[in-house]
Design an enzyme around this catalytic site. Structure first.
Site, PDB file in Angstrom:
ATOM      1  N   ARG A  77       1.892   2.585   3.853  1.00 37.53           N
ATOM      2  CA  ARG A  77       2.247   1.742   4.994  1.00 37.53           C
ATOM      3  C   ARG A  77       2.985   0.485   4.547  1.00 37.53           C
ATOM      4  NH1 ARG A  77      -2.954   1.541   3.482  1.00 37.53           N
ATOM      5  NH2 ARG A  77      -4.260  -0.273   3.833  1.00 37.53           N
ATOM      6  N   CYS A 122       8.089 -18.041  15.837  1.00 37.09           N
ATOM      7  CA  CYS A 122       6.914 -17.771  16.667  1.00 37.09           C
ATOM      8  C   CYS A 122       7.010 -18.640  17.919  1.00 37.09           C
ATOM      9  CB  CYS A 122       5.630 -18.134  15.929  1.00 37.09           C
ATOM     10  SG  CYS A 122       5.261 -17.040  14.547  1.00 37.09           S
ATOM     11  N   ARG A 137       2.510 -17.378   6.154  1.00 38.53           N
ATOM     12  CA  ARG A 137       3.923 -17.266   5.757  1.00 38.53           C
ATOM     13  C   ARG A 137       4.683 -18.551   6.025  1.00 38.53           C
ATOM     14  NH1 ARG A 137       3.386 -12.152   8.205  1.00 38.53           N
ATOM     15  NH2 ARG A 137       2.224 -11.166   6.531  1.00 38.53           N
ATOM     16  N   TYR A 140       0.857  -1.184   0.000  1.00 36.65           N
ATOM     17  CA  TYR A 140       0.000   0.000   0.000  1.00 36.65           C
ATOM     18  C   TYR A 140       0.892   1.233   0.000  1.00 36.65           C
ATOM     19  CZ  TYR A 140      -3.528  -3.338   1.750  1.00 36.65           C
ATOM     20  OH  TYR A 140      -4.383  -4.388   1.916  1.00 36.65           O
ATOM     21  N   LYS A 183      -6.011  -6.467   1.135  1.00 36.07           N
ATOM     22  CA  LYS A 183      -7.214  -6.948   1.820  1.00 36.07           C
ATOM     23  C   LYS A 183      -8.468  -6.389   1.156  1.00 36.07           C
ATOM     24  CE  LYS A 183      -4.619  -7.234   6.079  1.00 36.07           C
ATOM     25  NZ  LYS A 183      -3.362  -6.656   5.521  1.00 36.07           N
ATOM     26  N   ASP A 221      -7.529 -11.649   1.428  1.00 33.35           N
ATOM     27  CA  ASP A 221      -6.293 -11.047   0.947  1.00 33.35           C
ATOM     28  C   ASP A 221      -6.173 -11.472  -0.519  1.00 33.35           C
ATOM     29  OD1 ASP A 221      -3.813  -9.650   1.087  1.00 33.35           O
ATOM     30  OD2 ASP A 221      -3.649 -10.263   3.179  1.00 33.35           O
ATOM     31  N   ASP A 252      -5.979 -17.948   3.770  1.00 34.79           N
ATOM     32  CA  ASP A 252      -5.203 -17.803   2.530  1.00 34.79           C
ATOM     33  C   ASP A 252      -4.949 -19.173   1.892  1.00 34.79           C
ATOM     34  OD1 ASP A 252      -4.967 -15.010   2.649  1.00 34.79           O
ATOM     35  OD2 ASP A 252      -3.264 -15.150   4.024  1.00 34.79           O
ATOM     36  N   CYS A 263      -0.463 -21.173   8.716  1.00 33.02           N
ATOM     37  CA  CYS A 263       0.346 -19.943   8.654  1.00 33.02           C
ATOM     38  C   CYS A 263       0.434 -19.394   7.231  1.00 33.02           C
ATOM     39  CB  CYS A 263       1.749 -20.214   9.173  1.00 33.02           C
ATOM     40  SG  CYS A 263       2.824 -18.764   9.032  1.00 33.02           S
TER      41      CYS A 263
END
Ligand SMILES: *Cc1c(COP(=O)(O)O)cnc(C)c1O
Length: 400
Positions: free
Chosen positions: A126, A135, A144, A123, A347, A340, A303, A142
């Site tokens: 941002r 994590c 990613r 974007y 999004k 997404d 996703d 996940c």
């Protein structure tokens, strides 16, 4: 689905659960929690009777997305229930080994939007800053998983100095979202170095952190961490929780510490089959979130990551969930359902259709109960009325 009392608005502690009473002196120590994560088949089978699908899943997971579960989160698993909603989020299953034809390693097209490794600039104003690939526990869905946990072929190689330089040079960026991996896994000192460096860039108005640590490892949310974070306001945190059972007493207390440090809290949930794909579970979740001072932010369609088809739901389910919340509960409790955009669209919001009919003169709407309402477009003021009002104003002025 889970315990019947999962849907009650109450907050319980589940410690020590699967661990002996003797570990209790260490329980609140985040380092102990991390050291004692369940990350092998043997450690898992010591505590739970696995199904064949799970055992095969654990054996396959080793070179895709590691298994790792903090004792705190593990304790939320209902041993009697093979369909436990906690279990499905963190214990691999055989279905993960199958890649559906529509699935992708990088479904949100992040790698192609990285001007510097680790920095996703999709974007204009941002950026998403991926600061770690680790994590406290690994979610099986996940987004990613291609880089997270460090066991796959692809690795996250955040380039710190080039990333900071990019942020300094791009004055159009006003908002930096730290994510990963989980940034709250860093020590207070390391995290503070990053926040201080970002705060030294004058055009960065707004900082935020995406983290599931408050849920997986509430012991990490220490008063010291909160004192450090509150120096970098405005700072928001987006947590990630999917099921009301995750909101334990310890989690609630950690969230209260963050909120008391002035950090606005949002929640991101992913709709997962057999976990939270009903209005009933989502409603219980958002009510408990408000009690924890967390505002539901996004509800994601899962996703299209590889090996996720057994957890993904039809898009219509998300719309049904929002339809079942809007009007039926507090407006603050309602997240925005988004997809997404595959390949990198960002999004995209999806909403129930409240518009029954629209023409140049009016919009016909339905409300949450299905009643029909008509909202006419504003009528243009007739020229004759304007003239009349002008005369009236002139004569009332003369009366003074
Ligand atoms: C989600 C996301 C953001 C933040 O989006 P908001 O709608 O502002 O919360 C920014 N960059 C990327 C790449 C994202 O995926």
């Amino acid at each position: 689905m889970g315990h019947s009392n999962d849907l009650e608005p109450s907050f319980r502690s589940h410690s020590p659960g699967y661990w002996p009473e003797s570990v209790m002196p260490h329980w609140d120590d985040a380092t102990w929690q991390l050291k004692n994560r369940v990350s092998t088949l043997a450690a898992l089978e010591e505590r739970l009777t696995l199904t064949d699908e799970e055992r095969a899943g654990v054996l396959l997971a080793g070179n895709k997305l590691a298994m790792s579960i903090t004792p705190h989160f593990f304790n939320l698993i209902d041993a009697q229930n093979p369909d436990c909603p906690i279990r499905r989020q963190v214990i691999p299953r055989i279905e993960e080994g199958w890649d559906a034809p529509e699935e992708m390693a990088d479904p949100c097209g992040e790698d192609s939007h990285m001007p510097v490794p680790g920095l996703v600039h999709r974007y204009p104003d941002r950026v998403l800053f991926l600061v770690t690939d680790r994590c406290a526990s690994y979610c099986r869905y996940c987004t990613r998983s291609r880089v997270v946990s460090g066991v796959g072929d692809q690795h996250l190689e955040t380039q710190w100095e080039p990333a900071f330089r990019y942020l300094e040079q791009h004055t159009e960026i006003r908002d930096v979202l730290l994510s990963g991996g989980d940034p709250l896994l860093f020590s207070d000192a390391k995290l503070e170095k990053i926040l201080a460096r970002l705060r030294a860039i004058p055009h960065l108005q707004f900082l935020r952190i995406g983290s599931r640590i408050p849920i997986f490892l509430p012991q990490r949310i220490t008063p010291e961490l909160c004192t450090m974070l509150q120096k970098y306001h405005p700072l928001f945190i987006s947590i990630h929780t999917n099921h009301p059972r995750e909101l334990t007493l310890e989690v609630k207390q950690g969230l209260e510490r963050l909120a008391n440090a002035g950090i606005p809290l949002g929640n991101q949930s992913v709709i997962l089959k057999g976990v939270n794909d009903s209005v009933e579970v989502q409603k219980a979740l958002v009510h408990k979130l408000l009690m924890c001072r967390v505002r539901p932010y996004y509800l994601y369609q899962c996703d299209m990551i590889r090996g996720s088809s057994h957890l993904r739901t039809p898009v219509s389910r998300g719309v049904e969930i929002i339809d079942g919340l809007r009007g039926h509960t507090t407006g603050y409790a309602i997240p925005q359902f988004v997809i997404d955009g595959p390949g990198g669209g960002g999004k995209i919001p999806l909403n129930p259709n409240y518009i029954v009919h629209r023409d140049p003169d009016k919009t016909v709407l339905r409300n949450y109960e299905g009643e029909i309402f008509e909202y006419p477009e504003p009528s243009p003021i007739p020229a004759s009325e304007l003239l009349r009002l002008r005369d009236q104003a002139t004569s009332s002025c003369g009366a003074h």
